[in-house]
Design an enzyme around this catalytic site. Structure first.
Site, short mmCIF file in Angstrom:
data_model
loop_
_atom_site.label_atom_id
_atom_site.label_comp_id
_atom_site.label_asym_id
_atom_site.label_seq_id
_atom_site.Cartn_x
_atom_site.Cartn_y
_atom_site.Cartn_z
N GLY A 32 0.83 -1.22 0.00
CA GLY A 32 0.00 0.00 0.00
C GLY A 32 0.85 1.25 0.00
O GLY A 32 2.04 1.19 -0.33
N ASN A 33 0.27 2.38 0.35
CA ASN A 33 1.03 3.63 0.45
C ASN A 33 0.41 4.49 1.54
O ASN A 33 -0.57 4.11 2.17
CB ASN A 33 1.09 4.34 -0.90
N ARG A 34 0.98 5.68 1.73
CA ARG A 34 0.62 6.49 2.91
C ARG A 34 -0.56 7.45 2.68
O ARG A 34 -0.80 8.33 3.49
CB ARG A 34 1.82 7.33 3.33
#
Ligand code: PMT
Length: 406
Positions: free
Chosen positions: A214-216
């Site tokens: 995923g990412n932030r």
């Protein structure tokens, strides 16, 4: 700063959530507002006037008639002076008692008296225990207030100070800040009757049932766009990856997890939309063979494991290829050569505008309340905007989108 020069009256009444107003005052001041805090006697049991006075840099008013006779002669008309000074008054937390007083026009403390004298908009953020909130008297009072044009921020649901679970929680200060920012924005109706599709948040690409790539992204930028477009009259659908944000009022929300699910949802919505704004940080790659069971540490031979990844669909590019009358806005998240890459995206994906931001810059990118963007338009215009709240960025984007729809 989104509230520069605005005069905010913050009325604090006596509930446990009053502690949150310390953060709220700080956020209002940071956003450029001048804040005058007014407290009921009960509120001073939960948070001190000294705390709120220090943060607002103004003496907090608690009494209709201050103790010293000299003060009393000069201050007793303060409710009229402040009522004329204010651009908006927010009562947060608004207890059942204070809401009832406001609904019925009582003037038996400074806060309630001030409300009666206001010429500016009034906003209330109810907060109390679940049964008090659901009580027919409280609901009736809220209906009365809404009918009179008072802005009401719905409380959040969850575990309350009593241990009971249900609606009654005061939303977090940042949510209240954005709501007030929105109320202060001049109401425009330039998106009335238009359908706006916004994507927000990250996508999660499963490795196994418990792990993902995923990412932030927090979703804040996309949710701000959805809220701003709704207020300008649009019918907004928000396709969101996994985030922890409440749905802005009036927005239709579809939750997805993976890039492929987001692509499917955009495909379904796109033909009937007038504007697509792709704020989501869509994962470019996903694991080719997500495991059906949790991958055991011991199942991996040696100290390393390799994850085979494949490219996800480029949602924006395929929307660009299919577009008929739609206005298409993309984001570009770049850490170097931003303008160059943004221009490439604008052309390659057939966009009408691209919003460039750099997550390594202070106050920009993932999770922050603010963003620093450069907006590039297909006709060659380029505007580098200063740091501003994500809601203010959203308004700037929509200011450029609306004329393209005429
Ligand atoms: O959510 P926040 O915490 O508020 O953070 C906001 C943000 C940093 C996520 C936002 O401002 C932002 O920059 N969003 C775009 C992130 C991104 O994926 O940028 P990109 O340059 O990799 O992609 C370019 C565009 O193509 C984007 O509009 C993206 O939505 C879209 N895209 C990307 C990959 C893909 N497979 N399909 C796409 O449609």
């Amino acid at each position: 700063m989104s509230l520069t020069g605005k005069h905010i009256l913050l009325g604090v009444s006596g509930g446990i959530a009053a502690y949150k107003t310390a953060f709220l005052v700080r956020d209002f001041v940071k956003a450029g507002a001048e804040v005058q805090v007014v407290m009921t006697d009960a509120a001073t049991h939960f948070v001190t006037p000294l705390t709120l006075g220090t943060l607002s840099r103004r003496e907090v008013i608690t009494d209709m008639f201050p103790r010293g006779a000299a003060e009393a002669t000069t201050h007793w008309t303060a409710h009229i002076d402040l009522a004329l000074w204010a651009d908006i008054m927010l009562v947060a937390p608004a207890t059942a008692n204070t809401l009832a007083k406001i609904a019925y026009g009582f003037a038996d403390n400074f806060l309630a008296t001030l409300v009666l004298a206001l010429r500016c908009p009034l906003a209330v953020a109810p907060s109390m225990d679940v049964d008090m909130y659901r009580n027919a008297a409280t609901q009736h009072n809220l209906t009365l207030l809404r009918e009179r044009g008072v802005h009401v921020l719905e409380p959040e649901s969850g575990e309350l100070a009593s241990g009971l679970v249900g609606p009654g929680r005061l939303p977090e200060p940042e949510t209240i800040l954005h709501w007030v920012e929105g109320l202060m924005v001049e109401t425009r109706t330039d998106l009335l009757g238009k359908k706006v599709l916004v994507t927000a948040g990250p996508t999660h690409e499963p490795i196994d049932p418990v792990r993902y790539v995923g990412n932030r992204s927090s979703g804040k930028m996309g949710f701000a766009l959805a809220a701003a477009a709704t207020r300008r009259g649009a019918e907004v659908t928000l396709i969101s990856g996994p985030v922890h944000l409440p749905t802005p009022p009036g927005v239709r929300r579809r939750d997805v997890a993976t890039a492929r699910e987001m692509a499917g949802a955009v495909d379904e919505e796109f033909p009937s939309t007038d504007v697509l704004i792709m704020t989501a940080a869509v994962a470019d790659f996903s694991p080719v063979h997500p495991a059906g069971d949790k991958i055991k540490r011991d199942a991996v031979v040696g100290d390393r494991m390799t994850l085979e990844m494949e490219k996800n669909p480029d949602i924006l590019r395929s929307a660009g290829e299919r577009k008929a009358r739609q206005v298409l806005v993309g984001f570009a998240l770049e850490t170097s050569n931003g303008l160059h890459h943004a221009r490439q995206k604008l052309a390659a994906k057939h966009l009408d505008a691209v919003v460039l931001n750099d997550p390594t810059e202070d106050g920009a990118g993932f999770g922050t309340e603010t963003n620093v963007v450069t907006i590039l338009m297909a006709d060659g215009r380029i505007d580098r905007l200063p740091q501003m709240s994500k809601l203010a960025v959203a308004e700037e984007i929509l200011n450029r989108v609306a004329p393209l729809l005429r």
